[in-house]
Design an enzyme around this catalytic site. Structure first.
Site, PDB file in Angstrom:
ATOM      1  N   HIS A  37       0.843  -1.210   0.000  1.00 15.81           N
ATOM      2  CA  HIS A  37       0.000   0.000   0.000  1.00 15.81           C
ATOM      3  C   HIS A  37       0.877   1.258   0.000  1.00 15.81           C
ATOM      4  O   HIS A  37       0.583   2.234  -0.676  1.00 15.81           O
ATOM      5  CB  HIS A  37      -0.875   0.051   1.250  1.00 15.81           C
ATOM      6  CG  HIS A  37      -1.836  -1.088   1.388  1.00 15.81           C
ATOM      7  ND1 HIS A  37      -1.691  -2.056   2.340  1.00 15.81           N
ATOM      8  CD2 HIS A  37      -2.948  -1.396   0.681  1.00 15.81           C
ATOM      9  CE1 HIS A  37      -2.697  -2.923   2.236  1.00 15.81           C
ATOM     10  NE2 HIS A  37      -3.466  -2.554   1.235  1.00 15.81           N
ATOM     11  N   ASP A 150      -3.717  -8.205  -6.811  1.00 19.71           N
ATOM     12  CA  ASP A 150      -5.125  -8.506  -7.090  1.00 19.71           C
ATOM     13  C   ASP A 150      -5.356  -8.283  -8.584  1.00 19.71           C
ATOM     14  O   ASP A 150      -6.071  -7.356  -8.989  1.00 19.71           O
ATOM     15  CB  ASP A 150      -6.025  -7.601  -6.251  1.00 19.71           C
ATOM     16  CG  ASP A 150      -5.835  -7.858  -4.767  1.00 19.71           C
ATOM     17  OD1 ASP A 150      -6.183  -8.951  -4.316  1.00 19.71           O
ATOM     18  OD2 ASP A 150      -5.294  -6.978  -4.074  1.00 19.71           O
ATOM     19  N   ILE A 176       4.629  -6.046  -4.284  1.00 19.32           N
ATOM     20  CA  ILE A 176       5.765  -5.872  -3.366  1.00 19.32           C
ATOM     21  C   ILE A 176       5.883  -7.154  -2.543  1.00 19.32           C
ATOM     22  O   ILE A 176       4.879  -7.657  -2.027  1.00 19.32           O
ATOM     23  CB  ILE A 176       5.551  -4.644  -2.434  1.00 19.32           C
ATOM     24  CG1 ILE A 176       5.302  -3.372  -3.256  1.00 19.32           C
ATOM     25  CG2 ILE A 176       6.731  -4.468  -1.477  1.00 19.32           C
ATOM     26  CD1 ILE A 176       6.474  -2.869  -4.070  1.00 19.32           C
ATOM     27  N   ARG A 187      -3.412 -10.261   4.965  1.00 15.20           N
ATOM     28  CA  ARG A 187      -3.793 -11.586   5.472  1.00 15.20           C
ATOM     29  C   ARG A 187      -2.583 -12.419   5.907  1.00 15.20           C
ATOM     30  O   ARG A 187      -2.766 -13.452   6.560  1.00 15.20           O
ATOM     31  CB  ARG A 187      -4.607 -12.347   4.422  1.00 15.20           C
ATOM     32  CG  ARG A 187      -5.993 -11.738   4.215  1.00 15.20           C
ATOM     33  CD  ARG A 187      -6.917 -12.632   3.416  1.00 15.20           C
ATOM     34  NE  ARG A 187      -8.293 -12.189   3.486  1.00 15.20           N
ATOM     35  CZ  ARG A 187      -8.899 -11.403   2.576  1.00 15.20           C
ATOM     36  NH1 ARG A 187      -8.242 -10.991   1.519  1.00 15.20           N
ATOM     37  NH2 ARG A 187     -10.162 -11.038   2.733  1.00 15.20           N
TER      38      ARG A 187
HETATM   39  O1  PAF Z   1      -8.020  -4.256  -2.876  1.00 13.91           O
HETATM   40  C1  PAF Z   1      -8.659  -3.881  -1.869  1.00 13.91           C
HETATM   41  O2  PAF Z   1      -8.101  -3.628  -0.801  1.00 13.91           O
HETATM   42  C2  PAF Z   1     -10.168  -3.757  -1.957  1.00 13.91           C
HETATM   43  O3  PAF Z   1     -10.721  -4.757  -2.741  1.00 13.91           O
HETATM   44  C3  PAF Z   1     -10.631  -2.361  -2.430  1.00 13.91           C
HETATM   45  C4  PAF Z   1     -10.173  -2.062  -3.836  1.00 13.91           C
HETATM   46  C5  PAF Z   1     -10.104  -1.299  -1.480  1.00 13.91           C
HETATM   47  C6  PAF Z   1     -12.163  -2.293  -2.422  1.00 13.91           C
HETATM   48  O4  PAF Z   1     -12.676  -2.511  -1.144  1.00 13.91           O
END
Ligand code: PAF
Length: 284
Positions: A37, A150, A176, A187
């Site tokens: 993130h 994702d 990353i 998780r």
């Molecule tokens: O990837 C995520 O963390 C979630 O699926 C998102 C894009 C924030 C939507 O809730």
């Protein structure tokens, strides 16, 4: 850095920036931020004058037997990460702010959402698309940043944005990894010490796939078999899926020639982890 919980407060802040002619980047998250993130926020900060980060554990994208209640949360730490990475504003609404009583509108992307994670998690992408649509409508950013881990989520959101003419540029950022190869994920905190070690099997399987490709293998079944063998050798791992699909349509391929997503989901104990790589196909 501001931290806001109300939609109207966010709209007002963004409106003020717009009046000053500033550009806005957006990083949607479910919090418990890690270096993945952090790199999204840093990339957004490099490409925009202002960066909004949303922190919202979206109940709509969790199935009834999934980990919504258990999902890790730490707003204080997340605030520090956002600040250090260059965010200008955190939006952390309560569920009722986004889903008031009587909420009954959903966004469904057909076709791309049925395979891969969609098979094990029916309704997941409907929840993702609905909340991402709402967040994009609230923030109205120039650019939105998503992690390539994702990969299906990115492909689905990209199609939704195209199909619904949403005025935003989407940017996918690289996965990353921990130094030993495990992809960063909120998780990962569920894993015991033994499971954490076993979880390396995902990366090992992907490395096996890459090395087979380097050796000239292009047959999807052959690649899948070699990768599945790696997973099968780890007693704590149970394969959910291992798929080789076209990067745009997410439909299975038999030969790797165009851009292909090699994606897998594996249960390590009770924890379901995903990982992938993209094979850049030879030009046809
Ligand atoms: O990837 C995520 O963390 C979630 O699926 C998102 C894009 C924030 C939507 O809730």
């Amino acid at each position: 850095m501001q931290a806001l919980t109300q939609i109207e407060q966010v709209r007002a802040a963004v409106k003020e920036w717009r009046q000053q002619g500033l550009t806005v980047g957006f990083v949607p998250t479910m919090g418990y931020l890690h270096q993945g993130h952090q790199s999204l926020i840093e990339t957004a900060a490099k490409g925009n004058d202002k960066v909004v980060v949303s922190i919202f554990v979206n109940p709509m994208q969790f199935g009834p037997n999934e980990d919504f209640a258990q999902y890790p949360r730490d707003l204080q730490r997340d605030t520090q990460v956002c600040e250090q990475a260059g965010a200008s504003l955190i939006f952390h609404p309560e569920p009722h702010e986004l889903y008031p009583d009587g909420f009954c509108t959903h966004v469904d992307v057909a076709g791309l959402t049925e395979g891969l994670c969609g098979k094990t998690r029916p309704g997941h992408f409907r929840g993702v698309c609905t909340v991402v649509t709402k967040l994009l409508n609230i923030v109205q950013p120039d650019r939105a940043y998503f992690g390539q881990k994702d990969a299906q989520q990115f492909a689905v959101v990209r199609r939704m944005v195209r199909d619904l003419n949403m005025p935003v540029e989407l940017i996918a950022c690289p996965i990353i990894r921990e130094p030993d190869g495990l992809a960063k994920s909120s998780r990962n905190t569920y894993l015991s010490t033994q499971e954490r070690q076993a979880a390396l099997v995902l990366y090992r399987a992907l490395c096996e796939g890459r090395s087979q490709l380097q050796n000239g293998v292009r047959d999807a079944n052959q690649l899948r078999a070699a990768m599945e063998q790696v997973i099968g050798a780890e007693p704590l791992a149970k394969l959910d899926y291992l798929e080789l699909v076209d990067l745009q349509t997410l439909q299975p391929v038999t030969q790797l020639c165009g851009d292909t997503l090699v994606a897998l989901a594996v249960y390590i104990g009770k924890t379901r982890l995903i990982d992938n790589f993209i094979y850049q196909g030879e030009q046809q």
